[in-house]
Design an enzyme around this catalytic site. Structure first.
Site, PDB file in Angstrom:
ATOM      1  N   LYS A  38       7.136   2.470  -0.729  1.00  0.00           N
ATOM      2  CA  LYS A  38       7.169   2.931   0.667  1.00  0.00           C
ATOM      3  C   LYS A  38       5.769   2.795   1.250  1.00  0.00           C
ATOM      4  O   LYS A  38       5.011   3.752   1.374  1.00  0.00           O
ATOM      5  CB  LYS A  38       7.661   4.381   0.743  1.00  0.00           C
ATOM      6  N   SER A  50      15.691   1.349   5.654  1.00  0.00           N
ATOM      7  CA  SER A  50      15.319   2.762   5.693  1.00  0.00           C
ATOM      8  C   SER A  50      16.330   3.531   6.548  1.00  0.00           C
ATOM      9  O   SER A  50      17.497   3.608   6.191  1.00  0.00           O
ATOM     10  CB  SER A  50      13.884   2.915   6.208  1.00  0.00           C
TER      11      SER A  50
END
Length: 591
Positions: free
Chosen positions: A197, A391
């Protein structure tokens, strides 16, 4: 004091009058533009050529400003800015329209990602089955433009032109040293194992982490291989040759090499292209070739979908935010309402949600996902992923019945993070401001940006972010029928191409929105149906005075004037709007 107020109100009144004059001028320009546009008759006679110039940022659907008007800084001018919906439907309709002889594409750059280009390209491949021609021409082809043009029967270029084939890259911008100079501390909260991430890496690194470099390399290689394979099949050029040309930038500086290696079919001037179009349309004796643009053909093309029953297409485009959205952002309130309307409409028998989003607010994503879940219980709910559905974009897709994506779609990025800036150093040490506080409770000042979070506040934020990530894992595990430990192994914020996503179970099938619509119709047992689009678009007059519209025109002008450098300003703007826990894709790809 009396003099001050007199001066103040005189100045205020003068500004108000000036603003009113500007607004009236804009309205006058718009009305004039609309009047002139409506005077132009769209006539699709026999031997008409569908003209496609896609040198703009292609939206998912044509704007409610369906006259093709755009503000150029001083007035509204007519341009052909059809959305993906009309581009795809135009190609499909043109294949069977007896008045359309073929398609002429004049391309230089295409400001959209590979997945959208791939969908248009596949629709053009279907069009070629009709036996009609596709001809492409450019003074210079960008890589994305050539990828689309490669499907043509003939590809021509100006004798002094270039083909900019150089491969793919991801070039993120890092703010670490800037923040240090400004004495700003970014307090970052993310699950410990979310190593991929990387959306927060620019705050504390000055280059990519090993994990981020790994995922970028795998992702770019996957997409580039797909592009090379497609060009290879269409042009009968080996993948090895394409890569050799890209490595040495040969096609940018050697037009003869482009011709010798079959990248193009000829070096011609525009007048020679027009002469060839006359031959292809059997209009050699005519002075003019009948051309119809995408935005024009959309108004008069043969009807593709007919029936009382409807399939709803819900467009989810842009960053996911809390509250109201617009055509370039996904607002939790706006999109939830649209899904709810489709669910409650008795004539709507199935729903296709077109997702083109890098993610955003985790809370807003869950609000939207809940509406997807409720709708999927009542009627088939299919997701069609566009350029990216990563996401938060994957979060809102997860509760659908079936997911379509293109091989070059960017998806996954299952992970979350939170950021809270601490501006104490900037405000106190750099600027000289100081702050004091009075509070009723121990953490009444939680969220303040002029002091660091306490260890307890950091602990609570860490728990919240970790819990949100666990919720994300549980959601994907449940909806996709995958082991949670496996989901965690492919998650951790990692972005996947469609090629890899189908192997690990994140999507169900390759295909664009046309395939998703056909699948939805089959699941709803529909032989005939019409299409209904959501959310409802505002009329241009309704939206003219809205802040979002003004921001849109400002961004359009900035993109036009700044070119490639605009992406860096856009990245800063995205980050500046982050609030709460985010489920946001961490990278940008440069083609």
């Amino acid at each position: 004091m009396k003099s001050f107020f007199k001066t103040f109100f005189a100045s205020f009144l003068g500004s108000a009058v000036l603003l009113l004059v500007i607004v009236l001028l804009l309205i006058g320009s718009l009305v004039s533009s609309i009047a002139s546009s409506t005077d132009v008759k769209v006539d699709v006679k026999p031997q008409t050529v569908l003209y496609m110039n896609l040198n703009y940022e292609i939206p998912e659907r044509t704007s409610s400003n369906n006259l093709g008007l755009i503000f150029n800084g001083s007035s509204f001018s007519e341009v052909d800015m059809a959305g993906m919906n009309d581009i795809m439907n135009n190609i499909k309709a043109a294949a069977t329209d007896p008045n359309i002889s073929g398609i002429f594409m004049e391309l230089s750059t295409i400001a959209t990602s590979s997945a959208n280009i791939e969908e248009i390209r596949n629709q053009l491949i279907e069009f070629k089955k009709s036996g009609k021609f596709i001809l492409s021409y450019a003074e210079a082809y960008s890589q994305s433009a050539y990828y689309l043009a490669s499907v043509s029967d003939k590809i021509y270029m100006l004798p002094d032109g270039i083909i900019d084939i150089h491969g793919m890259a991801s070039q993120p911008m890092f703010y670490k040293h800037l923040l240090e100079k400004l004495d700003i501390e970014m307090q970052i909260i993310r699950p410990e194992n979310n190593k991929f991430k990387s959306a927060v890496e620019p705050y504390f690194l000055d280059k990519m982490s090993d994990a981020n470099r790994e995922q970028n390399t795998v992702l770019l290689t996957s997409i580039w291989n797909k592009i090379c394979d497609d060009i290879s099949k269409s042009r009968n050029i080996s993948v090895e040759t394409i890569n050799q040309m890209a490595d040495k930038l040969t096609l940018m500086f050697d037009t003869q090499a482009a011709l010798d290696n079959n990248f193009i079919d000829g070096l011609k001037y525009k007048d020679e292209i027009i002469a060839e179009l006359h031959q292809l349309t059997n209009t050699a004796d005519s002075k003019k070739i009948n051309i119809v643009k995408n935005i024009q053909y959309a108004k008069v093309r043969p009807e593709l979908y007919q029936g009382e029953d409807k399939i709803a297409i819900v467009y989810a485009s842009g960053q996911i935010i809390d509250g109201e959205g617009d055509e370039s952002t996904i607002g939790s309130v706006t999109l939830s309402e649209a899904i709810r309307q489709a669910r409650n409409d008795k004539k709507v028998k199935a729903i296709v949600m077109r997702v083109n989003s890098p993610g955003g607010s985790a809370v807003a994503s869950e609000v939207i996902r809940r509406e997807v879940e409720l709708a999927a219980k009542e009627k088939p709910f299919i997701v069609s992923m566009g350029n990216y559905a990563a996401s938060g974009g994957y979060w809102i897709s997860s509760s659908s019945d079936y997911i379509f994506a293109d091989p070059t779609t960017l998806t996954g990025s299952i992970g979350v993070f939170g950021t809270v800036p601490n501006l104490e150093g900037l405000m106190t040490d750099k600027i000289g401001l100081s702050f004091d506080v009075v509070k009723t409770n121990e953490n009444s000042d939680f969220g303040s940006m002029v002091k660091p979070m306490t260890p307890y506040q950091l602990k609570m934020m860490q728990k919240h972010v970790t819990d949100t990530y666990d919720d994300f894992l549980t959601l994907v595990s449940t909806e996709r029928n995958l082991r949670k430990t496996f989901v965690d192994s492919i998650a951790q914020g990692r972005v996947w191409s469609g090629v890899d996503a189908i192997e690990i179970g994140l999507i169900d099938e390759f295909g664009g929105i046309e395939k998703a619509i056909a699948y939805a119709a089959d699941k709803a047992n529909l032989e005939s149906y019409s299409i209904k689009e959501y959310p409802k678009q505002e009329d241009i007059f309704e939206s003219l005075f809205k802040t979002e519209t003004q921001e849109y025109y400002a961004k359009t002008l900035m993109k036009k004037n700044l070119g490639e450098t605009y992406q860096y300003l856009e990245a800063i703007e995205t980050i500046s709007k982050l609030e709460g826990v985010q489920a946001l894709m961490p990278l940008t790809i440069v083609e």
